[in-house]
Design a protein around this motif. Structure first.
Motif, short mmCIF file in Angstrom:
data_model
loop_
_atom_site.label_atom_id
_atom_site.label_comp_id
_atom_site.label_asym_id
_atom_site.label_seq_id
_atom_site.Cartn_x
_atom_site.Cartn_y
_atom_site.Cartn_z
N GLU A 5 75.33 -0.62 95.64
CA GLU A 5 76.31 -0.26 94.63
C GLU A 5 75.55 0.29 93.42
O GLU A 5 74.44 -0.16 93.13
N PRO A 6 76.11 1.24 92.70
CA PRO A 6 77.45 1.83 92.83
C PRO A 6 77.55 2.89 93.92
O PRO A 6 78.60 3.51 94.09
N GLN B 13 76.27 3.84 98.12
CA GLN B 13 75.63 3.43 99.35
C GLN B 13 74.63 4.49 99.76
O GLN B 13 74.87 5.68 99.58
N GLY C 242 73.86 -4.74 91.97
CA GLY C 242 74.64 -4.18 93.07
C GLY C 242 73.80 -4.03 94.33
O GLY C 242 72.67 -3.53 94.27
N TRP D 36 77.89 -3.01 87.35
CA TRP D 36 76.51 -3.29 87.71
C TRP D 36 75.55 -2.73 86.66
O TRP D 36 75.75 -1.64 86.14
N GLY E 108 71.39 -1.28 90.63
CA GLY E 108 71.72 -1.34 92.05
C GLY E 108 70.50 -1.02 92.88
O GLY E 108 69.67 -0.19 92.48
N ARG F 76 81.94 0.67 85.81
CA ARG F 76 81.01 0.16 86.82
C ARG F 76 80.23 -1.01 86.21
O ARG F 76 79.45 -0.82 85.28
#
Length: 265
Positions: free
Chosen positions: A202-203, A205, A199, A169, A172, A167
């Motif tokens: 992200e990662p 929602q 993000g 990011w 986020g 990942r």
């Protein structure tokens, strides 16, 4: 049948389900940590897990306890957090959703969560989940009664890899319903930093699985942001201090951005 009152889940050696750090903070921010601890009630033993697994991301949001305290001091904000592992009961899930006390997490079987009966789930809810959210509600009510505006910051962290996927990011910002102005302003401030990989939802929602922000912020029309930081960046004190400073400056700049657009409260 033994009642919950006769056989409470939490005993004298167990910590309280919710704690408030820097209770006198005067800024508009209220920081919450749904997964700040990895404690397990003594009555539940180790949930059948090795110590190494109890220290992994499946059990808690690594780094959030230290980051929450540092950010609370930097922002002059209260930090309200709970001690118990998300494997006992996930305080950012509907308490009766199967994911709230999972039987398997990231491929690790949780023996203590196998075939949980409704009574055992209810005991965890009554001992940890309900008191934690009641404490948040009480703090929000206290602030409202004092005419103290609130921006709700839900602090989380995420593992650098999941299911074999890296990942990228570093941070986020999650947002969905309710008053998204602050989340969007915070996101804009962070994206403006070329040295940070940010993000937007992200990662993860923010969706129907989230519980804390929808419950406490949406209905009240309260500005909020759910913040996720990659756990390897919080592994040492220097990283915690650096991200506390980054978030402090970004949160203050986001407030200024909202005021400048005439969209402030």
């Amino acid at each position: 049948m033994v009642t919950l009152l006769e056989n409470p889940l939490l005993g004298a050696p167990d910590p309280a389900p919710a704690r408030l750090f820097n209770a006198g903070g005067q800024s508009p921010f209220l920081i919450v940590g749904d997964h700040a601890g990895n404690a397990i009630p003594q009555q539940l033993g180790t949930l059948g897990l090795l110590e190494a697994d109890r220290m992994r991301h499946i059990a808690w949001d690594i780094g959030v306890y230290d980051l929450g305290k540092a950010l609370a001091q930097a922002l002059d904000a209260p930090f309200l957090f709970q001690h118990y592992s998300r494997l006992v009961i996930d305080c950012n899930r509907d308490p009766y959703h199967p994911d709230a006390s999972p039987a398997v997490s990231d491929g690790i079987v949780i023996p203590g969560n196998a075939e949980l009966t409704p009574d055992r789930i209810a005991a965890r809810v009554a001992a940890i989940h309900a008191p934690y959210h009641s404490r948040i509600a009480a703090e929000l009510a206290r602030r409202a009664a004092a005419a103290q505006p609130t921006i709700f910051l839900a602090l989380h962290s995420f593992t650098p890899t999941l299911d074999g996927t890296s990942r990228p990011w570093e941070i986020g910002i999650l947002h969905d319903g309710g008053d998204t102005r602050f989340a969007e302003a915070l996101l804009a401030e962070l994206i403006a930093r070329p040295d940070i990989t940010v993000g937007d939802n992200e990662p993860y929602q923010m969706d129907a699985t989230d519980y804390s922000v929808p419950r406490h912020a949406y209905a009240a029309g309260m500005p909020y942001a759910e913040i996720e930081i990659r756990q390897d960046l919080l592994a040492e004190a220097g990283g915690v201090a650096a991200w506390s400073l980054t978030l402090c400056l970004a949160c203050k700049a986001a407030l200024q951005r909202i005021a400048a657009t005439g969209a402030g409260s």
